[in-house]
Scaffold this active site. Structure first.
Site, PDB file in Angstrom:
ATOM      1  N   PHE A 136       0.861  -1.172   0.000  1.00  0.00           N
ATOM      2  CA  PHE A 136       0.000   0.000   0.000  1.00  0.00           C
ATOM      3  C   PHE A 136       0.907   1.235   0.000  1.00  0.00           C
ATOM      4  O   PHE A 136       1.916   1.274   0.711  1.00  0.00           O
ATOM      5  CB  PHE A 136      -0.886  -0.015   1.251  1.00  0.00           C
ATOM      6  CG  PHE A 136      -1.933   1.055   1.266  1.00  0.00           C
ATOM      7  CD1 PHE A 136      -3.071   0.952   0.476  1.00  0.00           C
ATOM      8  CD2 PHE A 136      -1.793   2.171   2.065  1.00  0.00           C
ATOM      9  CE1 PHE A 136      -4.041   1.942   0.479  1.00  0.00           C
ATOM     10  CE2 PHE A 136      -2.759   3.181   2.076  1.00  0.00           C
ATOM     11  CZ  PHE A 136      -3.889   3.063   1.287  1.00  0.00           C
ATOM     12  N   ASP A 205       2.488  -5.793   8.249  1.00  0.00           N
ATOM     13  CA  ASP A 205       1.280  -4.972   8.152  1.00  0.00           C
ATOM     14  C   ASP A 205       0.097  -5.938   8.026  1.00  0.00           C
ATOM     15  O   ASP A 205      -0.008  -6.679   7.046  1.00  0.00           O
ATOM     16  CB  ASP A 205       1.374  -4.057   6.925  1.00  0.00           C
ATOM     17  CG  ASP A 205       0.167  -3.147   6.754  1.00  0.00           C
ATOM     18  OD1 ASP A 205      -0.930  -3.513   7.200  1.00  0.00           O
ATOM     19  OD2 ASP A 205       0.318  -2.077   6.146  1.00  0.00           O
ATOM     20  N   TYR A 230     -10.462  -0.594  11.237  1.00  0.00           N
ATOM     21  CA  TYR A 230     -11.714  -0.189  10.604  1.00  0.00           C
ATOM     22  C   TYR A 230     -12.124  -1.101   9.451  1.00  0.00           C
ATOM     23  O   TYR A 230     -13.157  -0.878   8.826  1.00  0.00           O
ATOM     24  CB  TYR A 230     -11.645   1.270  10.128  1.00  0.00           C
ATOM     25  CG  TYR A 230     -10.386   1.654   9.384  1.00  0.00           C
ATOM     26  CD1 TYR A 230     -10.205   1.323   8.055  1.00  0.00           C
ATOM     27  CD2 TYR A 230      -9.382   2.361  10.028  1.00  0.00           C
ATOM     28  CE1 TYR A 230      -9.062   1.680   7.381  1.00  0.00           C
ATOM     29  CE2 TYR A 230      -8.230   2.732   9.371  1.00  0.00           C
ATOM     30  CZ  TYR A 230      -8.066   2.385   8.040  1.00  0.00           C
ATOM     31  OH  TYR A 230      -6.913   2.734   7.378  1.00  0.00           O
ATOM     32  N   LYS A 231     -11.331  -2.109   9.149  1.00  0.00           N
ATOM     33  CA  LYS A 231     -11.698  -3.033   8.080  1.00  0.00           C
ATOM     34  C   LYS A 231     -12.437  -4.240   8.682  1.00  0.00           C
ATOM     35  O   LYS A 231     -13.592  -4.128   9.087  1.00  0.00           O
ATOM     36  CB  LYS A 231     -10.452  -3.452   7.297  1.00  0.00           C
ATOM     37  CG  LYS A 231      -9.720  -2.285   6.639  1.00  0.00           C
ATOM     38  CD  LYS A 231      -8.528  -2.755   5.828  1.00  0.00           C
ATOM     39  CE  LYS A 231      -7.645  -1.602   5.373  1.00  0.00           C
ATOM     40  NZ  LYS A 231      -8.311  -0.677   4.445  1.00  0.00           N
ATOM     41  N   ARG A 379     -12.748  -4.700  -6.708  1.00  0.00           N
ATOM     42  CA  ARG A 379     -12.370  -5.351  -5.463  1.00  0.00           C
ATOM     43  C   ARG A 379     -13.623  -5.675  -4.651  1.00  0.00           C
ATOM     44  O   ARG A 379     -14.456  -4.812  -4.410  1.00  0.00           O
ATOM     45  CB  ARG A 379     -11.473  -4.403  -4.638  1.00  0.00           C
ATOM     46  CG  ARG A 379     -10.150  -4.982  -4.271  1.00  0.00           C
ATOM     47  CD  ARG A 379      -9.285  -4.050  -3.458  1.00  0.00           C
ATOM     48  NE  ARG A 379      -9.970  -3.095  -2.597  1.00  0.00           N
ATOM     49  CZ  ARG A 379      -9.451  -2.600  -1.489  1.00  0.00           C
ATOM     50  NH1 ARG A 379      -8.255  -2.987  -1.080  1.00  0.00           N
ATOM     51  NH2 ARG A 379     -10.098  -1.704  -0.774  1.00  0.00           N
TER      52      ARG A 379
END
Length: 411
Positions: A136, A205, A230-231, A379
């Protein structure tokens, strides 16, 4: 759609059968959901039903009535490590090794600079940071800055290339457990072992794996790890991230961001810095109490749920989605970038599609929410706690119809 093979071959009927036997089906009621098929939980998880009431209590009673007394009486002061202990089982960590607070980016910076400092305790000549070249973007930005700050050379490579580039100059290695674009799951145990064999420090990560699949931080000897909440952990927009520091490294972990909240005597107001014991030295400033306590409430959806059962359903959901896509979408219209092998797959499916941006807009109009990644990737994230097999079938059918299949079989 062909009827050969009988009714059981129809995706819609199969979805009903799978939903009827789903041991996690009841967990769906712990979330605030509507008729939308929400497949973007790998970007922002759905709202757990317990959160609004808890936030109201924090604002009206804890802040509004108790005010500053809540630091002690409501447990605000101990929230970072208390909530860290709540996350720990979800990533295979024992208690006392995770502290919650700050953003993912800030924690990556702390972990990566701290990793270099740890490596140099054993060998001051280590001057290279290896980073996942497919990571990312923020991870790469932070790694570049950390390398500049520590006088290291940055070496971007793909995860598959990591074992071949490790050597006596390697100080730290930053890798993503799951690739955010493709959903590819990287081999954390083997890559961690390779980093250790080279005498370097492994930083992982976990943003796209925590809450979706077993991680095994303690089992595999991971040194440092960072993740967002938050995922798949459904902590809410901008909810605080967390930092894992393996227990035997804590006394030597030297954070590049020493703050009053990580001081051994935070209220001593001493001019010299002395780090607190344990994972607390990963704290920096005053915790973000509102979002942190919302996260704590959100984590209650995990009561009675094992990560192993979530992983089993995740694989079943993504398998079924790929099966439905093959059935509904015209041949050659999309290409899966997500590995077919279970051991290489996270909890999302990425499909390459020439007009992906427009296609996703049309899917959202039809009540199927995924997301688009430039230039050509659709996605779809599958959160097993609230996504059902009926959702999967509906999403694939909508995709097929959007791409011109008309709901019929695709080849």
């Amino acid at each position: 759609m062909s009827e050969s093979g009988g009714r059981a071959s129809e995706p819609a009927f199969k979805a009903r059968e799978l939903d009827a036997s789903d041991e996690l089906a009841g967990v769906r009621s712990r979330f605030v959901l509507d008729d939308v098929v929400y497949l973007d939980g790998n970007s922002l998880g759905a709202l757990p039903a317990a959160v609004p009431g808890r936030v109201e209590d924090v604002v009206r009673r804890q802040w509004g009535e108790l005010r500053i007394r809540s630091w002690e009486e409501s447990g605000w002061w101990t929230a970072p490590e208390r909530i860290g202990d709540r996350i720990a089982p979800l990533v295979g960590s024992g208690a006392g090794q995770i502290v919650v607070g700050d953003s993912t980016s800030v924690n990556i910076f702390k972990a990566l600079v701290g990793a270099v400092r740890l490596a140099r305790l054993g060998d001051p000549g280590r001057d290279e940071i290896v980073v996942d070249a497919t990571t990312f973007p923020t991870d790469g930005y932070i790694a570049t800055s950390a390398a500049r700050m520590t006088g290291c050379t940055l070496r971007p490579v793909t995860p598959a290339e990591v074992p071949g580039v490790l050597g006596d100059r390697t100080a730290a290695v930053l890798l993503n457990h799951v690739d955010y674009r493709t959903g590819r799951l990287h081999d954390l145990p083997a890559l961690t072992a390779a980093v250790h064999a080279a005498g370097a420090v492994a930083v992982w990560d976990l943003c796209h794996s925590a809450g979706a699949l077993p991680v095994g931080l303690d089992e595999h000897g991971v040194d440092l790890a960072v993740g967002c909440t938050y995922k798949y952990l459904n902590g809410g927009p901008g909810s605080p991230a967390y930092l894992y520091v393996r227990r035997d490294l804590q006394a030597r972990f030297d954070s590049p961001l020493p703050g009053w909240n990580s001081h051994a005597e935070p209220f001593g107001m001493r001019p010299d810095y002395e780090p607190a014991d344990g994972a607390l030295r990963g704290r920096v400033g005053t915790p973000d109490i509102l979002s942190m306590l919302a996260l704590e409430a959100a984590l209650e959806v995990w009561d009675g749920v094992s990560v192993e059962s979530v992983r089993a359903k995740s694989l079943a959901l993504t398998d079924f989605f790929l099966e439905c896509v093959a059935r509904y979408v015209p041949t050659g219209r999309v290409e899966s970038l997500t590995p077919a092998a279970h051991e290489e797959r996270g909890s999302q499916v990425a499909l390459r599609c020439a007009d992906a941006g427009e296609v996703m807009e049309r899917l959202i109009e039809r009540g199927v929410v995924g997301d688009f990644r430039h230039p050509d990737v659709l996605r779809f994230g599958f959160t097993p706690l609230y996504v059902g097999f009926g959702d999967v079938e509906r999403a694939a059918r909508a995709l097929g119809e959007t791409l011109g299949a008309g709901g019929g079989a695709a080849g």
